[in-house]
Structure formats: structure tokens, C-alpha cells
Design an enzyme around this catalytic site. Structure first.
Site, PDB file in Angstrom:
ATOM      1  N   CYS A 222      35.888  50.072  48.902  1.00 47.47           N
ATOM      2  CA  CYS A 222      36.908  49.011  48.979  1.00 47.47           C
ATOM      3  C   CYS A 222      36.639  48.071  50.142  1.00 47.47           C
ATOM      4  O   CYS A 222      36.987  46.893  50.095  1.00 47.47           O
ATOM      5  CB  CYS A 222      38.301  49.606  49.158  1.00 47.47           C
ATOM      6  SG  CYS A 222      38.838  50.684  47.841  1.00 47.47           S
TER       7      CYS A 222
ATOM      8  N   ARG B 181      48.958  39.829  48.556  1.00 48.25           N
ATOM      9  CA  ARG B 181      47.521  39.687  48.786  1.00 48.25           C
ATOM     10  C   ARG B 181      46.975  38.344  48.315  1.00 48.25           C
ATOM     11  O   ARG B 181      45.787  38.051  48.541  1.00 48.25           O
ATOM     12  CB  ARG B 181      46.758  40.830  48.082  1.00 48.25           C
ATOM     13  CG  ARG B 181      47.079  42.212  48.640  1.00 48.25           C
ATOM     14  CD  ARG B 181      46.029  43.246  48.234  1.00 48.25           C
ATOM     15  NE  ARG B 181      44.727  42.946  48.825  1.00 48.25           N
ATOM     16  CZ  ARG B 181      43.612  43.624  48.576  1.00 48.25           C
ATOM     17  NH1 ARG B 181      43.642  44.644  47.745  1.00 48.25           N
ATOM     18  NH2 ARG B 181      42.465  43.294  49.147  1.00 48.25           N
TER      19      ARG B 181
ATOM     20  N   HIS C 210      42.254  51.103  40.603  1.00 45.45           N
ATOM     21  CA  HIS C 210      41.084  50.223  40.545  1.00 45.45           C
ATOM     22  C   HIS C 210      39.921  51.039  39.986  1.00 45.45           C
ATOM     23  O   HIS C 210      39.777  52.229  40.318  1.00 45.45           O
ATOM     24  CB  HIS C 210      40.673  49.750  41.954  1.00 45.45           C
ATOM     25  CG  HIS C 210      41.348  48.507  42.439  1.00 45.45           C
ATOM     26  ND1 HIS C 210      41.649  48.316  43.776  1.00 45.45           N
ATOM     27  CD2 HIS C 210      41.744  47.381  41.803  1.00 45.45           C
ATOM     28  CE1 HIS C 210      42.210  47.108  43.926  1.00 45.45           C
ATOM     29  NE2 HIS C 210      42.277  46.533  42.753  1.00 45.45           N
TER      30      HIS C 210
ATOM     31  N   ASP D 161      45.637  43.839  54.049  1.00 40.06           N
ATOM     32  CA  ASP D 161      44.687  44.425  53.097  1.00 40.06           C
ATOM     33  C   ASP D 161      43.382  43.649  52.993  1.00 40.06           C
ATOM     34  O   ASP D 161      42.525  43.970  52.175  1.00 40.06           O
ATOM     35  CB  ASP D 161      45.323  44.522  51.697  1.00 40.06           C
ATOM     36  CG  ASP D 161      46.170  45.782  51.515  1.00 40.06           C
ATOM     37  OD1 ASP D 161      45.970  46.756  52.276  1.00 40.06           O
ATOM     38  OD2 ASP D 161      47.023  45.795  50.604  1.00 40.06           O
TER      39      ASP D 161
ATOM     40  N   ARG E  33      45.603  46.419  37.608  1.00 38.80           N
ATOM     41  CA  ARG E  33      45.396  45.207  38.407  1.00 38.80           C
ATOM     42  C   ARG E  33      44.738  44.098  37.580  1.00 38.80           C
ATOM     43  O   ARG E  33      45.424  43.203  37.097  1.00 38.80           O
ATOM     44  CB  ARG E  33      44.561  45.527  39.652  1.00 38.80           C
ATOM     45  CG  ARG E  33      45.233  46.536  40.594  1.00 38.80           C
ATOM     46  CD  ARG E  33      46.487  45.955  41.234  1.00 38.80           C
ATOM     47  NE  ARG E  33      47.074  46.871  42.192  1.00 38.80           N
ATOM     48  CZ  ARG E  33      46.738  46.970  43.467  1.00 38.80           C
ATOM     49  NH1 ARG E  33      45.789  46.212  43.964  1.00 38.80           N
ATOM     50  NH2 ARG E  33      47.346  47.832  44.267  1.00 38.80           N
TER      51      ARG E  33
HETATM   52  N1  ARG Z   1      46.084  48.295  49.526  1.00 39.31           N
HETATM   53  C1  ARG Z   1      45.051  47.708  48.709  1.00 39.31           C
HETATM   54  C2  ARG Z   1      45.625  47.367  47.352  1.00 39.31           C
HETATM   55  O1  ARG Z   1      46.391  48.138  46.850  1.00 39.31           O
HETATM   56  C3  ARG Z   1      43.896  48.638  48.577  1.00 39.31           C
HETATM   57  C4  ARG Z   1      42.746  48.036  47.845  1.00 39.31           C
HETATM   58  C5  ARG Z   1      41.606  48.989  47.693  1.00 39.31           C
HETATM   59  N2  ARG Z   1      40.457  48.345  47.196  1.00 39.31           N
HETATM   60  C6  ARG Z   1      39.692  48.788  46.216  1.00 39.31           C
HETATM   61  N3  ARG Z   1      38.588  48.166  45.953  1.00 39.31           N
HETATM   62  N4  ARG Z   1      40.041  49.822  45.476  1.00 39.31           N
HETATM   63  O2  ARG Z   1      45.325  46.334  46.793  1.00 39.31           O
END
Ligand code: ARG
Length: 264
Positions: free
Chosen positions: A257, A82, A157, A57, A128
Site C-alpha cells: 500500500c 481521500r 483492495h 492516508d 472500492r
Molecule cells: N486507510 C486506507 C484506505 O482505507 C488504506 C489504504 C491501503 N492501501 C492499499 N493499497 N490497500 O483507503
């Protein structure tokens, strides 16, 4: 930006990700290069960070920090998968002339949840970034923060639910587009109060991550599938610049993203 050399969907930390579905790595790379070349064609400068094996990612560079006026607030990821990305980006900032780099104490997924409008920092929470990270961002970056709560797991997000088309100027609020259903009732009232003239995106455009775009105030790079949204922004005088990011959407990401904005 970070090339998706090690991109895959090997874990699921949002509803878009399904490790049993195949991902075409070559197509993901071609789409990413298309995005980078689009920025270059528009006259923007693109910096690249070296991708790391085992961090699929990392292509989603927007999550790695927030840069305003040369001050950098790094990232602290919620998902263990991550977490190691944050240090690679911290080092990149340190090695590329950014002298004020602060790493957050609180969970903070950078521009994924922190959206600069030119006068305030919109700050998402719910999935998040921790609410406590909003106050931390205000202290570190020295800008006023407005907290917003997200409620739909597909729009985990803030950058999947709001897009700044042009920044605030001369006391006028920023021009934005947002998807109302992504917000709690109270946060939606905040959005209406702050942005009475906003463009309202529809569910179909949100569902192709259409709001995950990048505007330079004139050109708006956005997912090609968000056709209605492209018309809406064209009606306001912007130039929609469609890009196909369908492979990266399998991880829940779009053009924004993949793009961390370095605001000098
Ligand atoms: N797979 C990543 C996650 O879930 C995707 C992140 C996407 N980034 C964003 N800025 N929305 O963290």
C-alpha cells in the site's frame, strides 16, 4: 512513496481503522523509513512525494495511480476523506516527466485494486474501485483486464488478497500467491484457471495483511508477521524480506500500500 508525516487514524473507511485506538506517529515514520531503506538496500530507486496536512492516508501511495509502460492512469477515490490526494499525485506525475497522464472518470484506487501480472491487469471491485473503471483502465493503459470481485470487507483492495511474485514471461503465466476466501466463487474459479500453480495463502497470513507485499521477481518484501507465507515463498526459491509495518496496519495498509510501482 509518501512519508507518513501527517499519518493518523482520524476516520474509518475500512474495518482495520479505529479512530479511538492510539497511533504512534514516530513509530509509523520509523517503519516507513525501514521500508524505504529496504528497497534502497535491494538496489531499487525510490521517488518521494511531499505529504500534505489533512491527508493522513496519503502514505498509501499505491492507491494514487497505475503506471504501465510509462502511461499513467491516475486515481479517483471513493471516500471523500481521500479525494484530494489524487490531484497531488497527478501533479507529481506531470512534474516528473510522465507525459501521458489520464485522470479516471470512474472510481479507481490505483494499484490498490489494479495488479499488473506482466501480461494482464487483474482488476478488483466490490468495495472500492468501480467495475466500470476496469474497462476504462483497459482503454487508457492498453492492456487486457480481468475483473475480479472481492467479498470480505477486511480485504477491501485487491492488493490485500493477491501478490505477484514474478511476472508472466514467454507465454508462461505469472507466479502469484492469493487468498481464496477474499474472492467470490466465480472470481475464485477465474483465479484457479489463470494460475493453476499459485501459492495459496492461509487465513492467518492474510489477517496480518501478509499478501500486501512487493516482489522484484527475487526478493519479496512482506509483513514480518506473515511467517508461514514467508516459508511458502522461500520454498519456491524466493527471498522473503520481512518488514514490520504494524503501525500502518492500523489504517489497513502494509508495504505494498505504501509503494506505487513506476513501470517505465
Ligand atoms: N486507510 C486506507 C484506505 O482505507 C488504506 C489504504 C491501503 N492501501 C492499499 N493499497 N490497500 O483507503
Amino acid at each position: 512513496m509518501c512519508p507518513p508525516r501527517y499519518f493518523e487514524v482520524s476516520y474509518a473507511i475500512n474495518p482495520w481503522m479505529d479512530p479511538s485506538q492510539p497511533v504512534d506517529a514516530d513509530l509509523a515514520m520509523a517503519q516507513w523509513q525501514g521500508l524505504r531503506d529496504t528497497y534502497l538496500g535491494l538496489g531499487h530507486t525510490v521517488e518521494e512525494i511531499e505529504p500534505q496536512p489533512g491527508l493522513p492516508d496519503m502514505v498509501f501511495a499505491a492507491n494514487s495511480g497505475t503506471v504501465i509502460g510509462g502511461h499513467v492512469l491516475g486515481a479517483r477515490f471513493r471516500a471523500p476523506e481521500r479525494q484530494a490526494e489524487a490531484e497531488h499525485f497527478r501533479r507529481w506525475f506531470a512534474e516528473h516527466g510522465f507525459r501521458d497522464v489520464v485522470m479516471p472518470q470512474e472510481i479507481n484506487e490505483g494499484e490498490g485494486d489494479l495488479t499488473w501480472t506482466g501480461d494482464v491487469l487483474l482488476a478488483g471491485t466490490g468495495f472500492r474501485t468501480a467495475p466500470e473503471a476496469h474497462a476504462e483502465a483497459q482503454e487508457v493503459l492498453g492492456v487486457p483486464v480481468v475483473s475480479l470481485r472481492l467479498t470480505d470487507p477486511r480485504y477491501y483492495h485487491l492488493d490485500t488478497a493477491v501478490l505477484v511474485l514474478s511476472p508472466a514471461r514467454d507465454g508462461e503465466p505469472a507466479e502469484v500467491v492469493y487468498f481464496p476466501e477474499a474472492f467470490t466463487e466465480g472470481s475464485l474459479r477465474v483465479m484457479r484457471r489463470m494460475f493453476p500453480d499459485a501459492i495459496i495463502a492461509g487465513a492467518d497470513d492474510a489477517a496480518v495483511l501478509g499478501l500486501n507485499g512487493v516482489s522484484d521477481g527475487r526478493n519479496v518484501v512482506l509483513p514480518a508477521q506473515a511467517t508461514k507465507l514467508a516459508e511458502q515463498i522461500a520454498d519456491r526459491g524466493y527471498e522473503p524480506v520481512p518488514v514490520d509495518m504494524s503501525e500502518l496496519r492500523k489504517a489497513g495498509g502494509g508495504p505494498k500500500c505504501c509503494t506505487l510501482e513506476l513501470r517505465a
